[in-house]
Design a protein around this motif. Structure first.
Motif, short mmCIF file in Angstrom:
data_model
loop_
_atom_site.label_atom_id
_atom_site.label_comp_id
_atom_site.label_asym_id
_atom_site.label_seq_id
_atom_site.Cartn_x
_atom_site.Cartn_y
_atom_site.Cartn_z
N ALA A 115 -2.81 5.82 -8.01
CA ALA A 115 -3.17 7.24 -7.87
C ALA A 115 -4.59 7.36 -7.32
N ASP A 116 -5.47 6.51 -7.77
CA ASP A 116 -6.85 6.49 -7.28
C ASP A 116 -6.86 6.25 -5.78
N ARG A 117 -6.13 5.26 -5.34
CA ARG A 117 -6.08 4.92 -3.91
C ARG A 117 -5.39 5.99 -3.09
N ALA A 118 -4.47 6.72 -3.72
CA ALA A 118 -3.77 7.80 -3.02
C ALA A 118 -4.59 9.09 -2.98
N GLY A 119 -5.72 9.09 -3.68
CA GLY A 119 -6.57 10.28 -3.69
C GLY A 119 -6.18 11.31 -4.74
N ALA A 120 -5.35 10.91 -5.69
CA ALA A 120 -4.93 11.80 -6.77
C ALA A 120 -5.83 11.56 -7.97
N GLY A 121 -7.05 12.07 -7.89
CA GLY A 121 -8.08 11.78 -8.89
C GLY A 121 -7.73 12.16 -10.31
N ARG A 122 -7.15 13.33 -10.50
CA ARG A 122 -6.82 13.77 -11.86
C ARG A 122 -5.75 12.87 -12.48
N ARG A 161 0.82 -1.22 0.00
CA ARG A 161 0.00 0.00 0.00
C ARG A 161 0.86 1.27 0.00
N ASN A 162 2.01 1.16 -0.63
CA ASN A 162 2.90 2.31 -0.82
C ASN A 162 2.54 2.88 -2.19
N TRP A 163 1.48 3.67 -2.22
CA TRP A 163 0.92 4.13 -3.47
C TRP A 163 1.90 5.00 -4.25
N GLN A 164 2.52 5.97 -3.59
CA GLN A 164 3.45 6.84 -4.30
C GLN A 164 4.68 6.07 -4.77
N GLY A 165 5.15 5.14 -3.96
CA GLY A 165 6.29 4.32 -4.38
C GLY A 165 5.96 3.47 -5.60
N ALA A 166 4.73 2.94 -5.64
CA ALA A 166 4.30 2.16 -6.80
C ALA A 166 4.20 3.04 -8.04
N ILE A 167 3.64 4.23 -7.86
CA ILE A 167 3.54 5.16 -8.99
C ILE A 167 4.93 5.48 -9.52
#
Length: 135
Positions: free
Chosen positions: A77-84, A47-53
């Motif tokens: 990005a969706d899970r991290a709340g970065a909708g755009r 669940r390291n969203w930014q690391g995965a991105i």
């Protein structure tokens, strides 16, 4: 490949932080693309969203039309709340993976989430337009 194999061993032992380190070494020292993909997946599992991105963006630097990287960037990005960011990544996912049956679950998810996020962003933009500007 040795670091990749080490990462796989750590992953098999459910030690994801060690697997992440080994996969990162595989990429940094040997430019092992498979190790980089596994690094991104392990980061998703943690669940390291930014690391995965970040890892998937590195994959895209080597393989610009990589379906998994676009689809999973959208998901992270969706899970991290970065909708755009998620909407754009999902759109690219649909473009590069839309017809490939191997990626059907990711494409289905991308299609559903892109529509939902697009509606939310449009609603948010409309409500922001109605708020008078402060002096």
């Amino acid at each position: 490949p040795l670091y990749r194999d080490l990462g796989a061993a750590w992953e098999g032992l459910k030690n994801l932080p060690r697997a992440e380190q080994a996969y990162l070494q595989a990429w940094q020292q040997g430019r092992d693309l498979t190790g980089l993909r596994r690094l991104a997946r392990v980061r998703l599992d943690q669940r390291n969203w930014q690391g995965a991105i970040d890892a998937y963006q590195s994959v895209l630097g080597v393989v610009p039309d990589d379906p998994e990287a676009h689809c999973q960037t959208g998901s992270a990005a969706d899970r991290a709340g970065a909708g755009r960011v998620a909407v754009v990544a999902y759109q690219r996912c649909l473009q590069v993976a839309g017809k490939d049956p191997k990626f059907k679950p990711l494409v289905d998810q991308a299609r559903a989430r892109q529509k939902l996020l697009g509606e939310r962003l449009a609603t948010s933009a409309k409500s922001n337009a109605k708020v008078p500007a402060k002096k």
